[in-house]
Design a protein around this motif. Structure first.
Motif, PDB file in Angstrom:
ATOM      1  N   THR A  23       0.462  -1.658  -0.216  1.00  0.00           N
ATOM      2  CA  THR A  23       0.097  -0.082  -0.057  1.00  0.00           C
ATOM      3  C   THR A  23       0.908   1.388   0.249  1.00  0.00           C
ATOM      4  O   THR A  23       1.753   1.110   0.602  1.00  0.00           O
ATOM      5  CB  THR A  23      -1.120   0.293   0.987  1.00  0.00           C
ATOM      6  N   PRO A  24       0.425   2.232  -0.064  1.00  0.00           N
ATOM      7  CA  PRO A  24      -1.313   2.620  -1.183  1.00  0.00           C
ATOM      8  C   PRO A  24      -0.960   1.883  -2.536  1.00  0.00           C
ATOM      9  O   PRO A  24       0.074   1.890  -3.571  1.00  0.00           O
ATOM     10  CB  PRO A  24      -1.133   4.415  -0.799  1.00  0.00           C
ATOM     11  N   GLN A  50      -5.691   2.707   1.197  1.00  0.00           N
ATOM     12  CA  GLN A  50      -4.066   3.247   2.279  1.00  0.00           C
ATOM     13  C   GLN A  50      -3.985   2.015   3.610  1.00  0.00           C
ATOM     14  O   GLN A  50      -5.082   1.990   4.084  1.00  0.00           O
ATOM     15  CB  GLN A  50      -3.573   4.175   2.660  1.00  0.00           C
ATOM     16  N   VAL A  56      -6.475  -1.452   7.217  1.00  0.00           N
ATOM     17  CA  VAL A  56      -6.096  -0.983   5.657  1.00  0.00           C
ATOM     18  C   VAL A  56      -7.385  -0.104   5.321  1.00  0.00           C
ATOM     19  O   VAL A  56      -8.666  -0.378   5.954  1.00  0.00           O
ATOM     20  CB  VAL A  56      -6.331  -2.463   5.261  1.00  0.00           C
TER      21      VAL A  56
END
Length: 227
Positions: A23-24, A50, A56
């Motif tokens: 992530t992101p 993200q 999350v």
């Protein structure tokens, strides 16, 4: 930085697994996205994923047709393993088979979403779906006819208003909105001459209507960049 896995269970890319993406990330139909889905109902940049504080977070990027999780429209959501993310005609299962198996071992028997021996039960679909090989999602789920947006119960209260806490507050308000909407939809009007009452009374009904609108405004403000 979190590593996230999505399994595409419906749509033109069904059968694909996007494994352990750092992530992101973004989801959309443009090639610049980390998860590219060939679907004209999906926006060029549809949603972002993200990580903040070990959570999350999915945010809809003001997409044309919106994002649904477990059949419910959302703007922002703290994702849980086993969530079904619906964008356009595509359905993405959040989590790897191993993560789903771990969730199943930790889950109580009353949970609405359960994973066992390679299958996941989708709330409201009336069937269990295989995830190895990947499942076909019941059309009723894609059309939004699903169970609770919060199969694991009410969200936890936040400790502050960092970005992750902002998302948690959004989840809490979405839960309250869902419960109040149920009251509104199941209330019955009683007519006695010129008197207009609801079960509850009319003034309480009006307060509930206003509160539902207020919560809808709060949810939209929380989902906007910068809160």
């Amino acid at each position: 930085m979190a590593l996230v896995t999505f399994q595409v269970v419906n749509g033109l890319e069904k059968g694909r697994t996007f494994l352990r993406l750092p992530t992101p990330i973004t989801i959309g139909r443009e090639e610049d996205n980390h998860i590219v889905l060939n679907d004209e109902r999906i926006s060029r940049f549809h949603a972002k994923i993200q990580e903040d504080g070990g959570h999350v977070i999915l945010t809809d990027l003001d997409s044309t047709n919106g994002t649904r999780i477990n059949g419910h429209p959302v703007q922002m959501r703290v994702l849980q393993i086993g969530d079904l993310v619906l964008v356009g005609r595509s359905a993405l299962l959040f989590g790897s088979p191993e993560e789903l198996q771990t969730k199943n071992r930790d889950a109580s028997p009353a949970d609405d979403i359960a994973y066992d021996n390679g299958t996941i039960a989708v709330p409201g679909s009336g069937s269990s779906l295989s995830v190895s090989p990947l499942p076909h999602v019941d059309q009723a789920v894609l059309d939004g006819d699903a169970g609770s947006l919060f199969p694991d119960g009410p969200p936890e209260l936040p400790d502050g208003l960092r970005p992750v806490h902002q998302a948690q507050v959004s989840d809490l308000l979405a839960y309250l909105h869902e419960q109040i909407a149920h009251v509104l939809e199941t209330s019955v009007e009683d007519s006695h001459g010129n008197a207009r009452t609801m079960r509850t009374d009319w003034s309480t009904w009006q307060r509930l209507v206003k509160l539902e609108m207020d919560l809808a405004v709060y949810l939209r403000k929380l989902a906007e960049p910068g809160g």
